[in-house]
Design a protein around this motif. Sequence first.
Motif, PDB file in Angstrom:
ATOM      1  N   GLU A  77       0.847  -1.246   0.106  1.00 53.68           N
ATOM      2  CA  GLU A  77       0.141   0.088   0.077  1.00 53.68           C
ATOM      3  C   GLU A  77       0.719   1.164  -0.044  1.00 53.68           C
ATOM      4  O   GLU A  77       0.594   2.422  -0.768  1.00 53.68           O
ATOM      5  CB  GLU A  77      -0.910  -0.084   1.247  1.00 53.68           C
ATOM      6  N   ASP A  78       1.903   1.138   0.756  1.00 53.94           N
ATOM      7  CA  ASP A  78       2.861   2.426   0.740  1.00 53.94           C
ATOM      8  C   ASP A  78       3.739   2.535  -0.652  1.00 53.94           C
ATOM      9  O   ASP A  78       3.595   3.843  -1.048  1.00 53.94           O
ATOM     10  CB  ASP A  78       3.898   2.087   2.017  1.00 53.94           C
ATOM     11  N   LEU A  79       3.943   1.466  -1.123  1.00 53.69           N
ATOM     12  CA  LEU A  79       4.570   1.758  -2.416  1.00 53.69           C
ATOM     13  C   LEU A  79       3.597   2.048  -3.476  1.00 53.69           C
ATOM     14  O   LEU A  79       4.001   2.880  -4.298  1.00 53.69           O
ATOM     15  CB  LEU A  79       4.977   0.280  -2.873  1.00 53.69           C
ATOM     16  N   LEU A  80       2.480   1.546  -3.459  1.00 53.54           N
ATOM     17  CA  LEU A  80       1.286   2.327  -4.606  1.00 53.54           C
ATOM     18  C   LEU A  80       1.001   3.723  -4.193  1.00 53.54           C
ATOM     19  O   LEU A  80       0.898   4.409  -5.225  1.00 53.54           O
ATOM     20  CB  LEU A  80      -0.050   1.206  -4.250  1.00 53.54           C
ATOM     21  N   GLU A  81       0.997   4.148  -2.815  1.00 54.20           N
ATOM     22  CA  GLU A  81       0.828   5.369  -2.709  1.00 54.20           C
ATOM     23  C   GLU A  81       2.035   6.235  -3.337  1.00 54.20           C
ATOM     24  O   GLU A  81       1.817   7.297  -3.862  1.00 54.20           O
ATOM     25  CB  GLU A  81       0.687   5.616  -1.216  1.00 54.20           C
ATOM     26  N   GLN A  82       3.271   5.834  -3.122  1.00 54.74           N
ATOM     27  CA  GLN A  82       4.578   6.563  -3.605  1.00 54.74           C
ATOM     28  C   GLN A  82       4.312   6.414  -5.177  1.00 54.74           C
ATOM     29  O   GLN A  82       4.655   7.585  -5.833  1.00 54.74           O
ATOM     30  CB  GLN A  82       5.512   5.830  -3.065  1.00 54.74           C
ATOM     31  N   ILE A  87       3.641   9.503 -10.019  1.00 55.59           N
ATOM     32  CA  ILE A  87       2.696   9.812 -11.565  1.00 55.59           C
ATOM     33  C   ILE A  87       2.248  11.009 -11.655  1.00 55.59           C
ATOM     34  O   ILE A  87       2.246  11.729 -12.448  1.00 55.59           O
ATOM     35  CB  ILE A  87       1.993   8.488 -11.897  1.00 55.59           C
ATOM     36  N   TYR A  88       1.564  11.333 -10.441  1.00 50.20           N
ATOM     37  CA  TYR A  88       0.750  12.718 -10.412  1.00 50.20           C
ATOM     38  C   TYR A  88       1.667  13.963 -10.704  1.00 50.20           C
ATOM     39  O   TYR A  88       1.443  14.685 -11.537  1.00 50.20           O
ATOM     40  CB  TYR A  88       0.353  12.889  -8.950  1.00 50.20           C
ATOM     41  N   GLN A 105       1.956  16.415 -13.910  1.00 50.15           N
ATOM     42  CA  GLN A 105       2.245  18.010 -13.668  1.00 50.15           C
ATOM     43  C   GLN A 105       3.346  18.563 -14.679  1.00 50.15           C
ATOM     44  O   GLN A 105       3.235  19.357 -15.278  1.00 50.15           O
ATOM     45  CB  GLN A 105       2.212  18.294 -12.342  1.00 50.15           C
ATOM     46  N   GLN A 106       4.407  17.995 -14.639  1.00 50.50           N
ATOM     47  CA  GLN A 106       5.589  18.150 -15.402  1.00 50.50           C
ATOM     48  C   GLN A 106       5.230  18.045 -16.943  1.00 50.50           C
ATOM     49  O   GLN A 106       5.624  19.016 -17.601  1.00 50.50           O
ATOM     50  CB  GLN A 106       6.898  17.422 -15.155  1.00 50.50           C
ATOM     51  N   ILE A 107       4.324  16.998 -17.328  1.00 45.01           N
ATOM     52  CA  ILE A 107       4.188  16.976 -18.711  1.00 45.01           C
ATOM     53  C   ILE A 107       3.191  18.009 -19.017  1.00 45.01           C
ATOM     54  O   ILE A 107       3.452  18.643 -20.190  1.00 45.01           O
ATOM     55  CB  ILE A 107       3.748  15.421 -18.976  1.00 45.01           C
TER      56      ILE A 107
END
Length: 74
Positions: free
Chosen positions: A23-28, A33-34, A38-40
């Motif tokens: 779950e922690d890895l998925l959140e990271q 990705i978010y 934003q950069q894209i």
Amino acid sequence: MEHSPHDVTERLDALEIKASYAEDLLEQLNLTIYRQQQQIDGLLAQLGQLREQVQSAGQGGAPRNLRDELPPHY
């Protein structure tokens, strides 16, 4: 094959720990990705602005001479 309650408890604890790490890895990963999106989006906006600048400079009349754009030390 029967498992003692202690073995079952240890296995359940191990699974809960693994699920917590997942779950922690998925959140990271979601946060990464978010941020990348934003950069894209920012880069696409800059690209659009640059395209507009190039088009408006191209409509300015006479073609540009690259020698006019050389840095002063040349």
